[in-house]
Design an enzyme around this catalytic site. Structure first.
Site, PDB file in Angstrom:
ATOM      1  N   GLN A  56     -15.749  16.498  37.089  1.00  0.00           N
ATOM      2  CA  GLN A  56     -14.651  15.870  37.805  1.00  0.00           C
ATOM      3  C   GLN A  56     -14.038  14.687  37.068  1.00  0.00           C
ATOM      4  OE1 GLN A  56     -17.223  16.040  41.624  1.00  0.00           O
ATOM      5  NE2 GLN A  56     -15.124  15.884  42.360  1.00  0.00           N
ATOM      6  N   HIS A 159     -24.491  19.606  38.611  1.00  0.00           N
ATOM      7  CA  HIS A 159     -23.433  19.386  39.591  1.00  0.00           C
ATOM      8  C   HIS A 159     -22.383  20.492  39.437  1.00  0.00           C
ATOM      9  CE1 HIS A 159     -21.611  16.070  42.249  1.00  0.00           C
ATOM     10  NE2 HIS A 159     -20.829  17.129  42.383  1.00  0.00           N
ATOM     11  N   ASN A 204     -27.004  19.074  43.040  1.00  0.00           N
ATOM     12  CA  ASN A 204     -26.073  18.480  43.984  1.00  0.00           C
ATOM     13  C   ASN A 204     -25.604  19.521  44.991  1.00  0.00           C
ATOM     14  OD1 ASN A 204     -24.074  16.255  44.795  1.00  0.00           O
ATOM     15  ND2 ASN A 204     -22.738  18.023  44.479  1.00  0.00           N
ATOM     16  N   GLU A 205     -25.796  19.223  46.261  1.00  0.00           N
ATOM     17  CA  GLU A 205     -25.269  20.019  47.367  1.00  0.00           C
ATOM     18  C   GLU A 205     -25.498  21.524  47.201  1.00  0.00           C
ATOM     19  OE1 GLU A 205     -21.173  18.895  47.879  1.00  0.00           O
ATOM     20  OE2 GLU A 205     -21.691  16.867  48.515  1.00  0.00           O
ATOM     21  N   TYR A 351     -20.151  12.725  54.904  1.00  0.00           N
ATOM     22  CA  TYR A 351     -18.729  12.437  55.027  1.00  0.00           C
ATOM     23  C   TYR A 351     -18.232  12.459  56.469  1.00  0.00           C
ATOM     24  CZ  TYR A 351     -18.353  12.808  49.966  1.00  0.00           C
ATOM     25  OH  TYR A 351     -18.500  12.589  48.621  1.00  0.00           O
ATOM     26  N   GLU A 424     -23.812  10.070  48.330  1.00  0.00           N
ATOM     27  CA  GLU A 424     -22.353  10.088  48.413  1.00  0.00           C
ATOM     28  C   GLU A 424     -21.945   9.718  49.830  1.00  0.00           C
ATOM     29  OE1 GLU A 424     -20.303  13.667  47.202  1.00  0.00           O
ATOM     30  OE2 GLU A 424     -21.599  13.956  45.451  1.00  0.00           O
ATOM     31  N   TRP A 475     -18.635   7.454  47.125  1.00  0.00           N
ATOM     32  CA  TRP A 475     -17.819   8.452  46.423  1.00  0.00           C
ATOM     33  C   TRP A 475     -16.354   8.114  46.662  1.00  0.00           C
ATOM     34  CZ3 TRP A 475     -19.156  12.231  43.045  1.00  0.00           C
ATOM     35  CH2 TRP A 475     -18.099  13.042  42.604  1.00  0.00           C
ATOM     36  N   GLU A 482     -10.817  16.916  42.368  1.00  0.00           N
ATOM     37  CA  GLU A 482     -11.584  17.227  43.576  1.00  0.00           C
ATOM     38  C   GLU A 482     -11.591  18.736  43.860  1.00  0.00           C
ATOM     39  OE1 GLU A 482     -13.564  15.588  45.400  1.00  0.00           O
ATOM     40  OE2 GLU A 482     -13.263  13.529  44.704  1.00  0.00           O
ATOM     41  N   PHE A 491     -10.250   9.982  46.431  1.00  0.00           N
ATOM     42  CA  PHE A 491     -11.439   9.389  47.040  1.00  0.00           C
ATOM     43  C   PHE A 491     -11.829   8.057  46.393  1.00  0.00           C
ATOM     44  CE2 PHE A 491     -11.950  13.633  48.674  1.00  0.00           C
ATOM     45  CZ  PHE A 491     -12.762  13.528  49.797  1.00  0.00           C
TER      46      PHE A 491
END
Length: 535
Positions: A56, A159, A204-205, A351, A424, A475, A482, A491
């Site tokens: 990113q 990521h 990540n996620e 979030y 984040e 974040w 994004e 962001f």
């Protein structure tokens, strides 16, 4: 999403009169009556930072022998899925990291989360096919610069940027061959940087990576079945309700092997490793009848327990086994033992929050992750509730800070009060036609308010609920690429001027965060357009 009513702009100055039971090492933090809300209201040693990800922000996709990643190919093959944007240059962090570290210093942060790009280290995915010395040195230089400025690195090993060569060779995380290759790559990073880096994240996620990439197809590699609403017609291949579980299974096994390597790494002694999960919090919808009181916990099993349960207890949640059946891969007894307690801390990317309603009639001929959960959480239900109708016109998601506290309390109670790091948390907005207006973009009142309310919620979780949280990473440091939103979603604490040499500009939120991390002496009157002051 929900109906949004604009109210007169309101001023907010946070005053904190906090009392409560004292926590041994956090006595001052949880008993202060100081009117200024500052980092001093958090436990001693608590890390405050910002976060980014290699794809990113780095750019420089053709420098230093970097190989192509899955996302490089995806943005070129399906440009319409990313607003016709790509990350070839991104925000040029690869060349500008020193000036960006100065921005971190200006913020008074003492932590920075970034990811290592797998194809920048192993251009073709495996060590035997070559190591990029330039890539290896780049991360040494970045880490050294952070440490020289008193900033603790938190490194994410993966990521989402799978080397494209491994995608082409065997389908990436769809194949269990990825387990060996990922472990080799992860171990290389541990051995190379483990004496300098003591905080690590393997994945990540994984929920987002698996579901978005292999079940609904709105992120790379864009795989899903044709029957998936909104995205099915854009998917050229895939099998929803099957592939996401295979991908996550392989990620979990790769995580377990990587953690085993980490714990055997002499350079890594004293370090910690975990996964960055990305759960929302869920509240029961008012239309839910009393006989279905479990949609919230059931959905949290599917979104968080999917990966946290195995790394804590060694196996998937029972609700997933019951609902998915034979489509959910099984662990061997040896794999369960290796997975059990394979995380030293729990990373949480939070979030927003969503309402959940029991789904009575999923179609068994069209399986998907969401239909398997037996929960509907479509945004259309939000307008029936005022509490979540907190979404300015430009916001990317509903805003509900209380959900963060509820989520943390849930993790504490269900998973034995583990160490948690907020890896984040941030507010995104699409400014539309005003995107190039510095006057508008830098006056990010909503983001500033969002940060304040979430830090207050986090403080309550620590001091009132006794949740063991040790860090917070916003974040993001700056606007960046994004994913499917391209550069339309912002962001960052710093505005990046994409039309003028990627110049960084400080936003109001950056000023507030910097003051909060210094002494909180600078008062801000924050304007907000949220329907209720319940955030």
């Amino acid at each position: 999403m929900g109906r949004f009513h604009k109210f007169p702009l309101l001023g907010l100055v946070l005053f904190l009169g906090l009392t409560g039971s004292l926590i041994a090492a956090n006595e001052y933090a949880c008993s202060s009556t100081d009117i200024h809300f500052t980092r001093a209201n958090f436990p001693k040693g608590f890390i405050f930072g910002t976060a980014t990800a290699a794809f990113q922000v780095e750019g420089a996709v053709n420098e230093g022998c970097r190989g192509p990643s899955m996302w490089d190919v995806y943005t070129k093959k399906f440009p319409h899925k990313c607003n016709y944007h790509n990350a070839d240059v991104a925000v040029d962090f690869y060349h500008r990291y020193k000036e960006d570290i100065k921005l971190m210093k200006n913020l008074n942060t003492d932590g920075f989360r970034f990811s290592i790009a797998w194809p920048r280290i192993f251009p073709h995915g495996r060590m035997e096919k070559g190591i990029s010395k330039a890539g290896v040195q780049y991360y040494h230089d970045l880490i050294d610069e952070l440490l020289a400025n008193g900033i603790t690195p938190l490194v994410t090993v993966f990521h989402w940027d799978t080397p494209q060569d491994l995608e082409d060779e065997y389908g990436g995380f769809l194949s269990d061959r990825i387990i060996k290759d990922f472990t080799e790559y992860a171990n290389f990073t541990f051995q190379e940087y483990g004496d300098k880096v003591k905080h690590w994240i393997t994945f990540n996620e994984p929920w987002v990576f698996s579901r978005a990439g292999y079940d609904i197809g709105n992120k790379a590699p864009g795989r899903c079945s044709k029957y998936i609403k909104e995205h099915g017609e854009m998917c050229h291949d895939g099998r929803s309700g099957h592939e996401a579980y295979i991908v996550s299974h392989n990620m979990l096994l790769a995580h377990a092997d990587a953690v085993d390597a980490f714990r055997k790494c002499d350079k890594c002694k004293g370090g910690k490793i975990g996964i960055a999960h990305s759960p929302a919090w869920f509240e029961a919808h008012e239309l839910s009848d009393e006989e279905h009181e479990t949609p919230v916990t059931g959905l949290i099993d599917f979104i968080l327990g999917w990966h946290l349960h195995p790394t804590t207890y060694g196996d998937y949640p029972q609700s997933m086994k019951d609902h998915i059946g034979h489509r959910l891969p099984k662990f061997t007894e040896a794999q369960k033992e290796k997975l059990k307690n394979s995380a030293d801390f729990v990373g949480i990317n939070y979030y927003t929050s969503v309402f959940a309603l029991h789904d009575e009639e999923p179609d068994p001929s069209q399986p998907s992750w969401q239909s398997d959960s037996l929960v509907d959480w479509e945004p259309r239900y939000v307008d029936k509730f005022n509490a979540f109708a907190n979404k300015p016109d430009v916001a990317k998601v509903e805003v509900y800070a209380k959900g963060l506290r509820s989520l943390l309390k849930y993790i504490k109670d269900k998973y034995g009060n583990p160490e948690i790091m907020i890896t984040e948390n941030g507010y995104g907005e699409d400014l539309g036609e005003q995107d190039t207006s510095l006057v508008v973009a830098l006056s990010d009142q909503h983001r500033t308010y969002y940060i304040q309310k979430h830090l207050l919620s986090l403080h309550e979780a620590i001091c009132d609920d006794k949740v063991n949280v040790t860090g917070y990473f916003h974040w993001s440091l700056m606007d960046n690429f994004e994913w499917q939103d391209g550069y339309k979603a912002r962001f960052g604490l710093y505005y990046v001027d994409y039309k003028n040499n990627l110049t960084r500009h400080e936003k109001l939120s950056a000023q507030w965060y910097s003051s909060f991390l210094h002494d909180g002496s600078k008062e801000f009157e924050i304007e907000h357009e949220f329907e209720h002051d319940e955030l």
